[in-house]
Design an enzyme around this catalytic site. Structure first.
Site, PDB file in Angstrom:
ATOM      1  N   LYS A 288       0.842  -1.187   0.000  1.00  0.00           N
ATOM      2  CA  LYS A 288       0.000   0.000   0.000  1.00  0.00           C
ATOM      3  C   LYS A 288       0.887   1.250   0.000  1.00  0.00           C
ATOM      4  O   LYS A 288       2.029   1.208   0.456  1.00  0.00           O
ATOM      5  CB  LYS A 288      -0.884   0.016   1.258  1.00  0.00           C
ATOM      6  CG  LYS A 288      -1.912  -1.089   1.338  1.00  0.00           C
ATOM      7  CD  LYS A 288      -2.701  -0.986   2.629  1.00  0.00           C
ATOM      8  CE  LYS A 288      -3.729  -2.096   2.732  1.00  0.00           C
ATOM      9  NZ  LYS A 288      -4.819  -1.955   1.754  1.00  0.00           N
ATOM     10  N   ARG A 363     -10.082 -11.776   1.448  1.00  0.00           N
ATOM     11  CA  ARG A 363     -10.892 -12.852   0.875  1.00  0.00           C
ATOM     12  C   ARG A 363     -10.194 -14.209   1.018  1.00  0.00           C
ATOM     13  O   ARG A 363     -10.856 -15.249   1.066  1.00  0.00           O
ATOM     14  CB  ARG A 363     -11.210 -12.536  -0.583  1.00  0.00           C
ATOM     15  CG  ARG A 363     -10.017 -12.472  -1.512  1.00  0.00           C
ATOM     16  CD  ARG A 363     -10.268 -11.658  -2.768  1.00  0.00           C
ATOM     17  NE  ARG A 363     -10.323 -10.227  -2.472  1.00  0.00           N
ATOM     18  CZ  ARG A 363     -10.580  -9.286  -3.368  1.00  0.00           C
ATOM     19  NH1 ARG A 363     -10.810  -9.619  -4.632  1.00  0.00           N
ATOM     20  NH2 ARG A 363     -10.620  -8.014  -3.018  1.00  0.00           N
TER      21      ARG A 363
END
Length: 519
Positions: A288, A363
């Site tokens: 990020k 996920r």
């Protein structure tokens, strides 16, 4: 964890005898009478209305100092200050009226903190058009949630900062005391659980690690009606949970799968809750940007909501169902052994996934937990909660939680619960046109789509691969767990969202009749 426990209890004497710091009355617009304030006090209130300084409008306040005025010869007020809080005009919907009371409770807590009082008595509005339990419950929630502070890591205290009220009291205002007590306890339990979830999210990543999730669950198991099981790294390896293990590869902190069970009757259906427990997310190899990365300590808000909901369920009870909660907990860092773009992992149950972006890690850990939970506990329905995608913020902002589901009835129950507790949800579609975006040439699927379009839906499609025909709902709280719509009882930063929605949904649960094949 900080000590956010604020006492709240009934006050069974006349409000005028309350010797604490602040006496509070709730006033509806157009009904400028405060029950229990006395004739002289209400005449004064009418005069205040005539000046235009206070009309009972929504969230409007007016502060009086009884020691500086004369009401009448027969009336004295023992409290140091009297606060009037406006409820506005009666809302047309029950959900709107519930939210008005929570907001009023938050306004009271904020004003009490600003004037630095420690003991507060609130007189319930005796003629408010809601059930008595709900009046007391919603107001208690607002008071306690609005009173929240997190200053655990501050040594120097700011003398100008608002203080935390130490004790709230409720006067029944002429309502049935037993029902008021029931509502007060319900509101207290829900607020304390929500504050616990906020505490978890506020903790920095070096203070709230995967191990802290495990320890918190163990403590809940010891002091409540919950059964706790914790799978460590060795157990996860035996179970071949490649999603959790893969995400964890770059971290020095070991992963855990935390399980809490609330089981009262084997004949009751089981509802499965799964919460994402990413205690810090750097993005892994697909790093990020540095700006704002400190907030990635909050990537565990789904896990916090699920654990805190179980904390409340253990106290309140849910009459119709058994509940099992799973929190896969790990960090996502870029150590030398970290998962790489292009790697292939094997989930619990055998499905393989090509990793395109290591920052799409939530996920991966949820998939293992969903697959294991459904196979092991055979639930009638499943809810997963996760700060899963930035895309949901682009689509819905910070005002609605994204909801995706394979069953209309289950989705509707959650939407209704969110509306009742003031945590609105907005349903997004699912379908094969989105699922094809995660087709992979070398594995059963890949963990992101070919482009950024429909990112929230594509992430849900990945999870849907692991639920089969079980009625399932996915709550993407990335936009609401942090920076939720500003409210008097919602602080800046972590909101604790999801706790009250989950508990309310399970308390109001209705059997699901069918599975929607076409979703």
């Amino acid at each position: 964890m900080s000590d956010q426990t604020t006492a709240i209890e009934l006050f069974d004497q006349e409000p005028s005898t309350f010797t604490g710091d602040l006496l509070v009355y709730l006033v509806e617009e157009g009904h400028m009478q405060a029950a229990g304030f006395g004739a002289g006090g209400n005449r004064l209130l009418t005069k205040v209305q005539e000046t235009g300084d206070f009309k009972g409008e929504k969230d409007q306040i007016f502060l009086l100092y009884p020691g500086l005025m004369t009401l009448d010869a027969q009336q004295t007020i023992a409290a140091r200050k009297v606060l009037f809080v406006g409820l506005g005009k009666p809302d047309e919907t029950a959900n709107g009226r519930r939210e008005r009371l929570r907001l009023a409770g938050g306004v009271i807590a904020k004003q009490a903190g600003a004037v630095k009082v420690k003991k507060v008595l609130v007189v319930l509005p005796g003629e408010y058009p809601l059930d008595t339990v709900e009046i007391a419950g919603c107001l208690s929630e607002g008071l306690l949630l609005g009173n929240y502070r997190f200053d655990l890591h501050k040594q120097a205290k700011d003398d100008d900062a608002p203080v935390r009220v130490e004790r709230f009291f409720l006067h029944d205002g002429g309502l049935a005391a037993g029902a008021v007590r029931e509502g007060l306890e319900l509101g207290r339990i829900l607020a304390e659980a929500t504050c616990a979830a906020r505490d978890m999210a506020n903790q920095p990543g070096n203070c709230w690690t995967p191990a802290e999730f495990a320890e918190y669950a163990k403590k809940l198991g010891k002091k409540s009606r919950l059964t706790c099981t914790v799978f460590d790294k060795a157990s996860l390896q035996k179970l071949r949970m490649g999603g959790i293990l893969g995400v964890n590869q770059g971290s020095a902190q070991p992963p855990f799968l935390v399980i809490l069970e609330y089981k009262r009757n084997k004949k009751r259906p089981t509802i499965l809750l799964v919460g994402k427990g990413l205690t810090f997310d750097s993005g892994g190899i697909s790093a990020k940007p540095p700006a704002g990365m400190e907030d990635m300590k909050c990537d565990m808000c789904g896990g916090a909501a699920v654990l805190a909901a179980m904390q409340a369920i253990a106290e309140i009870g849910v009459p119709g169902v058994n509940v099992v909660a799973l929190v896969p907990a790990t960090e996502n860092l870029s150590g030398s052994a970290a998962l790489k773009p292009g790697d292939v992992i094997c989930h619990y149950g055998g499905k393989t996934a090509e990793i395109i972006n290591t920052d799409a890690e939530g996920r991966l850990i949820l998939a293992d937990a969903l697959a294991y939970g459904i196979k092991t506990y055979k639930p009638q329905a499943v809810i997963d909660v996760a700060t899963l995608t930035g895309a949901v913020i682009i689509g819905l902002g910070h005002h609605y939680t994204g909801l995706l589901a394979n069953n209309d009835q289950w989705a509707e129950q959650l939407i209704e619960a969110g509306a009742r507790v003031g945590e609105p949800l907005w349903r997004l579609p699912l379908g094969p046109e989105y699922r094809k975006q995660i087709d992979s040439r070398i594995a059963d699927m890949k963990n992101v789509g070919s482009d950024r379009s429909g990112g929230t839906i594509v992430a849900a499609c990945y999870l849907q691969e692991f639920v089969g025909q079980t009625p399932w709902a996915h709550l993407d709280i990335a936009g609401t767990a942090w920076g939720f719509t500003e409210k008097s009882y919602i602080p800046k930063g972590p909101s604790g969202i999801g706790v009250r929605t989950l508990v309310d949904c399970l308390r109001q649960w209705r059997p699901i009749q069918s599975v929607d094949k076409n979703r």
